[in-house]
Design an enzyme around this catalytic site. Structure first.
Site: not given
Ligand code: DGL
Length: 268
Positions: A152, A11-12, A43, A74-75, A184, A186
């Protein structure tokens, strides 16, 4: 080498642990390697090209570590990069996409909300899903700008976070949504706050369990499910290990035993 048989997850940042936890719960005998690319989070506002390049970097680390399957937890990375990854690497990929389909099917008010990143909401994969499953439903799309960096940072109860979240859900509630889709990985960490803020009749949907089930189905179809001894779990952050540890420690009492997981720094 035990990594040979691991499920790789990336994931990001720390958010994908919400998906990883579902995988570990459902498949307790599997080893996992989790990459939190927090150094490059978020991301969501990056270009498709940048998201592909970061996804390639994470994928190559996991393949070199011997993973048998990769879960893109991560979506934003799924909706922008999974087609590229599937075209270029000979390993199964499981992606996570906003659960628009079940929300649209079950909605009685015919109005559903989706909170996701700009990268996800702008992607053609997401638009195709909308066209396919949400033709007769009004979809209120809101970009959760700023939420990922706050999550984060490891604090889930700051006034700033609460105010921001409230500002995103208020227009959805006013529009009459009865389902809120968390697009998302997160955002499942915001569910306790959301439950305080949303009227009781609004259902919250995330995709974690569906991803774990799909991972199981693919491994099973390839006869690659491991069933003998409890799995071990290695989680890596390329930024702040203490924050990743804070998220993982929530699961130590429930899905993990103390000695089966390690959280460390890795420069990837
Ligand atoms: N967990 C990521 C998602 O599902 C977060 C994306 C991000 O880092 O902006 O999209």
């Amino acid at each position: 080498m035990q990594e040979k048989f691991s499920i790789g997850v990336f994931d990001s940042g720390v958010g994908g642990t919400s998906i990883w936890k579902e995988i570990v719960t459902r498949l307790p005998f599997e080893n996992t390697i989790y990459l939190a690319d927090s150094k490059h989070a978020p991301y969501g506002a990056k270009t498709k090209k940048e998201i592909i390049s970061l996804s390639v970097k994470n994928t190559e680390y996991l393949i070199n570590a011997g993973c048998k399957i990769i879960v893109v937890a991560c979506n934003t990375a799924t909706t922008n990069a999974i087609d590229y990854l599937r075209d270029h690497y000979d390993i199964p990929f499981i992606g996570i996409e906003p659960a628009i389909k079940p929300a649209a099917l079950q909605s009685r008010s015919k109005c559903v909300g989706i909170l996701a990143t700009q990268g996800t909401l702008n992607s053609s994969l997401f638009h195709n899903t909308l066209e396919q499953y949400a033709q007769d439903v009004r979809v209120i799309e809101v970009i959760g700008e700023g939420l990922v960096p706050l999550i984060e940072s490891g604090t889930l109860e700051s006034i700033e976070l609460k105010n921001l979240l409230q500002s995103y859900i208020t227009p959805m509630v006013r529009a009459g949504i009865d389902y809120l889709v968390l697009g998302c990985s997160h955002y499942p960490y915001l569910i306790p706050l959301l439950k305080e803020m949303l009227p009781k009749e609004i259902q919250i949907i995330d995709s974690g369990l569906a991803v774990a089930k799909q991972t199981e189905a693919v491994l099973s179809s390839q006869n690659a499910l491991y069933k003998k001894t409890l799995g071990t779990h290695r989680l890596y952050s390329n930024k702040d290990v203490a924050i990743l540890e804070g998220f993982v420690s929530r699961f130590r009492e429930s899905v993990l035993t103390q000695n089966t997981s390690t959280v460390s720094y890795l420069d990837f």
